[in-house]
Design a protein around this motif. Structure first.
Motif, PDB file in Angstrom:
ATOM      1  N   HIS A 122     -14.485  -2.502 -20.643  1.00  0.00           N
ATOM      2  CA  HIS A 122     -15.128  -3.137 -21.796  1.00  0.00           C
ATOM      3  C   HIS A 122     -16.489  -3.726 -21.461  1.00  0.00           C
ATOM      4  O   HIS A 122     -17.004  -4.562 -22.191  1.00  0.00           O
ATOM      5  CB  HIS A 122     -14.203  -4.208 -22.380  1.00  0.00           C
ATOM      6  CG  HIS A 122     -12.869  -3.662 -22.770  1.00  0.00           C
ATOM      7  ND1 HIS A 122     -12.699  -2.815 -23.843  1.00  0.00           N
ATOM      8  CD2 HIS A 122     -11.648  -3.791 -22.198  1.00  0.00           C
ATOM      9  CE1 HIS A 122     -11.432  -2.460 -23.925  1.00  0.00           C
ATOM     10  NE2 HIS A 122     -10.773  -3.031 -22.940  1.00  0.00           N
ATOM     11  N   ARG A 126     -20.315   0.672 -20.418  1.00  0.00           N
ATOM     12  CA  ARG A 126     -19.245   1.497 -21.008  1.00  0.00           C
ATOM     13  C   ARG A 126     -19.315   1.461 -22.532  1.00  0.00           C
ATOM     14  O   ARG A 126     -19.153   2.486 -23.196  1.00  0.00           O
ATOM     15  CB  ARG A 126     -17.879   1.003 -20.503  1.00  0.00           C
ATOM     16  CG  ARG A 126     -16.685   1.781 -21.018  1.00  0.00           C
ATOM     17  CD  ARG A 126     -16.585   3.162 -20.380  1.00  0.00           C
ATOM     18  NE  ARG A 126     -15.364   3.884 -20.595  1.00  0.00           N
ATOM     19  CZ  ARG A 126     -14.967   4.430 -21.727  1.00  0.00           C
ATOM     20  NH1 ARG A 126     -15.681   4.302 -22.819  1.00  0.00           N
ATOM     21  NH2 ARG A 126     -13.836   5.099 -21.813  1.00  0.00           N
ATOM     22  N   ARG A 127     -19.590   0.289 -23.108  1.00  0.00           N
ATOM     23  CA  ARG A 127     -19.703   0.177 -24.574  1.00  0.00           C
ATOM     24  C   ARG A 127     -20.913   0.962 -25.093  1.00  0.00           C
ATOM     25  O   ARG A 127     -20.827   1.639 -26.117  1.00  0.00           O
ATOM     26  CB  ARG A 127     -19.792  -1.290 -24.994  1.00  0.00           C
ATOM     27  CG  ARG A 127     -18.478  -2.035 -24.864  1.00  0.00           C
ATOM     28  CD  ARG A 127     -18.494  -3.401 -25.545  1.00  0.00           C
ATOM     29  NE  ARG A 127     -19.728  -4.138 -25.437  1.00  0.00           N
ATOM     30  CZ  ARG A 127     -20.000  -5.041 -24.492  1.00  0.00           C
ATOM     31  NH1 ARG A 127     -19.113  -5.323 -23.562  1.00  0.00           N
ATOM     32  NH2 ARG A 127     -21.144  -5.679 -24.473  1.00  0.00           N
ATOM     33  N   ALA A 130     -20.091   4.611 -24.965  1.00  0.00           N
ATOM     34  CA  ALA A 130     -19.113   4.960 -25.998  1.00  0.00           C
ATOM     35  C   ALA A 130     -19.774   5.093 -27.375  1.00  0.00           C
ATOM     36  O   ALA A 130     -19.448   6.010 -28.143  1.00  0.00           O
ATOM     37  CB  ALA A 130     -17.986   3.934 -26.037  1.00  0.00           C
ATOM     38  N   ARG A 131     -20.693   4.187 -27.702  1.00  0.00           N
ATOM     39  CA  ARG A 131     -21.410   4.270 -28.994  1.00  0.00           C
ATOM     40  C   ARG A 131     -22.212   5.573 -29.083  1.00  0.00           C
ATOM     41  O   ARG A 131     -22.179   6.281 -30.087  1.00  0.00           O
ATOM     42  CB  ARG A 131     -22.345   3.075 -29.174  1.00  0.00           C
ATOM     43  CG  ARG A 131     -21.661   1.814 -29.615  1.00  0.00           C
ATOM     44  CD  ARG A 131     -22.665   0.746 -30.016  1.00  0.00           C
ATOM     45  NE  ARG A 131     -23.579   0.364 -28.947  1.00  0.00           N
ATOM     46  CZ  ARG A 131     -23.341  -0.589 -28.059  1.00  0.00           C
ATOM     47  NH1 ARG A 131     -22.226  -1.289 -28.105  1.00  0.00           N
ATOM     48  NH2 ARG A 131     -24.234  -0.875 -27.136  1.00  0.00           N
ATOM     49  N   TRP A 133     -21.804   8.323 -27.272  1.00  0.00           N
ATOM     50  CA  TRP A 133     -20.872   9.457 -27.218  1.00  0.00           C
ATOM     51  C   TRP A 133     -20.317   9.738 -28.613  1.00  0.00           C
ATOM     52  O   TRP A 133     -20.279  10.878 -29.062  1.00  0.00           O
ATOM     53  CB  TRP A 133     -19.753   9.120 -26.237  1.00  0.00           C
ATOM     54  CG  TRP A 133     -18.814  10.237 -25.948  1.00  0.00           C
ATOM     55  CD1 TRP A 133     -17.763  10.656 -26.721  1.00  0.00           C
ATOM     56  CD2 TRP A 133     -18.820  11.082 -24.802  1.00  0.00           C
ATOM     57  NE1 TRP A 133     -17.109  11.695 -26.117  1.00  0.00           N
ATOM     58  CE2 TRP A 133     -17.737  11.978 -24.938  1.00  0.00           C
ATOM     59  CE3 TRP A 133     -19.615  11.156 -23.663  1.00  0.00           C
ATOM     60  CZ2 TRP A 133     -17.450  12.943 -23.979  1.00  0.00           C
ATOM     61  CZ3 TRP A 133     -19.328  12.112 -22.714  1.00  0.00           C
ATOM     62  CH2 TRP A 133     -18.265  12.987 -22.878  1.00  0.00           C
ATOM     63  N   GLN A 134     -19.869   8.683 -29.284  1.00  0.00           N
ATOM     64  CA  GLN A 134     -19.315   8.814 -30.640  1.00  0.00           C
ATOM     65  C   GLN A 134     -20.344   9.426 -31.578  1.00  0.00           C
ATOM     66  O   GLN A 134     -20.024  10.324 -32.352  1.00  0.00           O
ATOM     67  CB  GLN A 134     -18.865   7.444 -31.157  1.00  0.00           C
ATOM     68  CG  GLN A 134     -18.303   7.444 -32.562  1.00  0.00           C
ATOM     69  CD  GLN A 134     -16.921   8.063 -32.645  1.00  0.00           C
ATOM     70  OE1 GLN A 134     -16.103   7.838 -31.774  1.00  0.00           O
ATOM     71  NE2 GLN A 134     -16.669   8.838 -33.676  1.00  0.00           N
ATOM     72  N   GLU A 139     -16.505  11.912 -31.565  1.00  0.00           N
ATOM     73  CA  GLU A 139     -15.198  11.396 -31.135  1.00  0.00           C
ATOM     74  C   GLU A 139     -15.416  10.378 -30.021  1.00  0.00           C
ATOM     75  O   GLU A 139     -16.498  10.297 -29.443  1.00  0.00           O
ATOM     76  CB  GLU A 139     -14.285  12.522 -30.657  1.00  0.00           C
ATOM     77  CG  GLU A 139     -14.871  13.357 -29.535  1.00  0.00           C
ATOM     78  CD  GLU A 139     -14.050  14.607 -29.252  1.00  0.00           C
ATOM     79  OE1 GLU A 139     -13.701  14.801 -28.072  1.00  0.00           O
ATOM     80  OE2 GLU A 139     -13.776  15.369 -30.183  1.00  0.00           O
ATOM     81  N   THR A 140     -14.385   9.614 -29.732  1.00  0.00           N
ATOM     82  CA  THR A 140     -14.509   8.615 -28.680  1.00  0.00           C
ATOM     83  C   THR A 140     -14.461   9.290 -27.305  1.00  0.00           C
ATOM     84  O   THR A 140     -13.831  10.339 -27.148  1.00  0.00           O
ATOM     85  CB  THR A 140     -13.381   7.561 -28.771  1.00  0.00           C
ATOM     86  OG1 THR A 140     -12.131   8.232 -28.673  1.00  0.00           O
ATOM     87  CG2 THR A 140     -13.459   6.785 -30.066  1.00  0.00           C
ATOM     88  N   PRO A 141     -15.111   8.698 -26.313  1.00  0.00           N
ATOM     89  CA  PRO A 141     -15.073   9.283 -24.971  1.00  0.00           C
ATOM     90  C   PRO A 141     -13.688   9.100 -24.351  1.00  0.00           C
ATOM     91  O   PRO A 141     -12.910   8.246 -24.793  1.00  0.00           O
ATOM     92  CB  PRO A 141     -16.128   8.484 -24.208  1.00  0.00           C
ATOM     93  CG  PRO A 141     -16.215   7.189 -24.921  1.00  0.00           C
ATOM     94  CD  PRO A 141     -15.914   7.481 -26.361  1.00  0.00           C
ATOM     95  N   THR A 143     -10.775   7.687 -22.323  1.00  0.00           N
ATOM     96  CA  THR A 143     -10.573   6.296 -21.902  1.00  0.00           C
ATOM     97  C   THR A 143     -10.710   6.125 -20.390  1.00  0.00           C
ATOM     98  O   THR A 143     -11.072   5.059 -19.932  1.00  0.00           O
ATOM     99  CB  THR A 143      -9.194   5.759 -22.346  1.00  0.00           C
ATOM    100  OG1 THR A 143      -8.191   6.618 -21.808  1.00  0.00           O
ATOM    101  CG2 THR A 143      -9.093   5.686 -23.845  1.00  0.00           C
TER     102      THR A 143
END
Length: 185
Positions: A122, A126-127, A130-131, A133-134, A139-141, A143
């Motif tokens: 978190h 990483r955040r 993830a934003r 990537w989405q 889609e979400t990366p 986990t």
């Protein structure tokens, strides 16, 4: 390295030379998708790696590296803006070309030792990934996309930091032979 060993990521995290060339060799089509390039705040780890003060403009480039359409690596490079007027000015015009081509064509560029690192699930990096990537993939990366490697490239005393974050599935591909440099005696 724990979980990185189970995935077989260790070879990728330690592979010397150009990551772009290694990835391209695992498929038919290699692409760089630029997610963002521009002025951004420098993160504490980047400041420390580059030996920079808290203030000053930094240029950041964030990309996805894809092989045959599949995103395998999210990468972030950071350089102090003053270096863009000098030894790193070619970074501004890269567009969708791999940064690796620039870094490995010039024998005056020296790379630090690779530093493998596990990101916090978190944390800010990483955040941010993830934003992006989405937005890029829809889609979400994964986990478990937590292992990265970091290095600093130096040219004429000015430094550029590169962080490469790997999708766990990259371990299913071979990075090719790991040739270590021989030490001079």
């Amino acid at each position: 390295m724990g979980i990185a060993d189970r995935w077989g990521l260790r070879a990728w995290l330690r592979a010397p030379g150009s990551l772009s060339k290694r990835l391209a060799a695992t498929g038919r089509r290699y692409e760089v998708q630029v997610l963002r390039q521009g002025v951004a705040p420098l993160r504490a780890a980047e400041r420390a790696a580059l030996g920079l003060p808290r203030r000053g403009c930094t240029v950041v480039r964030e990309v996805l590296l894809r092989v045959d359409g599949q995103p395998l690596v999210w990468a972030r490079s950071a350089v102090h803006a003053s270096a863009l007027a000098g030894p790193w000015k070619a970074v501004k015009g890269l567009g969708a070309r791999p940064l690796g081509h620039l870094l490995y064509e010039d024998p005056r560029i020296h790379r630090s030792e690779l530093q493998p690192r596990r990101l916090t699930r978190h944390g800010h990096t990483r955040r941010q990934m993830a934003r992006q990537w989405q937005a890029a993939i829809g889609e979400t990366p994964p986990t478990q996309m937590l292992w990265s490697r970091n290095s600093v490239f130096t040219r004429h005393g000015m430094q550029l930091r590169v962080m490469e974050l790997f999708v766990p599935e990259v371990a299913q591909r071979s990075p090719g032979p790991l040739r270590l440099k021989r030490r001079r005696r």
